[in-house]
Scaffold this motif. Sequence first.
Motif, PDB file in Angstrom:
ATOM      1  N   SER A  88       0.863  -1.178   0.000  1.00  0.00           N
ATOM      2  CA  SER A  88       0.000   0.000   0.000  1.00  0.00           C
ATOM      3  C   SER A  88       0.901   1.230   0.000  1.00  0.00           C
ATOM      4  CB  SER A  88      -0.890   0.013   1.252  1.00  0.00           C
ATOM      5  OG  SER A  88      -0.098   0.263   2.406  1.00  0.00           O
ATOM      6  N   GLU A  90       0.871   3.624   2.099  1.00  0.00           N
ATOM      7  CA  GLU A  90       1.272   3.873   3.492  1.00  0.00           C
ATOM      8  C   GLU A  90       2.428   2.952   3.889  1.00  0.00           C
ATOM      9  OE1 GLU A  90       1.437   3.057   7.740  1.00  0.00           O
ATOM     10  OE2 GLU A  90       0.469   1.689   6.331  1.00  0.00           O
ATOM     11  N   PRO A 105       4.235  -5.633  -4.928  1.00  0.00           N
ATOM     12  CA  PRO A 105       3.139  -6.520  -4.537  1.00  0.00           C
ATOM     13  C   PRO A 105       3.458  -7.970  -4.870  1.00  0.00           C
ATOM     14  CG  PRO A 105       2.578  -5.342  -6.547  1.00  0.00           C
ATOM     15  CD  PRO A 105       3.901  -4.796  -6.081  1.00  0.00           C
TER      16      PRO A 105
END
Length: 124
Positions: A88, A90, A105
């Motif tokens: 993500s 963040e 990912p």
Amino acid sequence: MSQNLLIVDDESALCWVLGQFFSGAGYRVDSAQALDEALGLMTTGRYDLVISDLRLSGTQSEEGLVLADFVRRYAPETRVLLLTAFASPELSERAKGLGVDLVLPKPQPLPSLAQHVSQLLAAR
């Protein structure tokens, strides 16, 4: 001279596949399935790049970030790539603050991963 990779993931099959793939591409590869094993290898060996999962114990813990912080302090020249199913913006921001060079990912196609590895090592 071949470059040294450390692959850290709690999934033994993934460690094996990545190890076979990168060994076949000319890299020297070690692997670990737990944080303590990876830390031990980091203190006894020299690695050009660490590829680590974020969560190593099957819990919500983020051992990959603990490892990245250790690598940055112990071997600042070593590049760190974090592979995670929990990528993500963040997480990427927090990871970069701890010295992670790239967050990708999971799953990641092997040719794409190889390209990222090559780019990170070329930028050393």
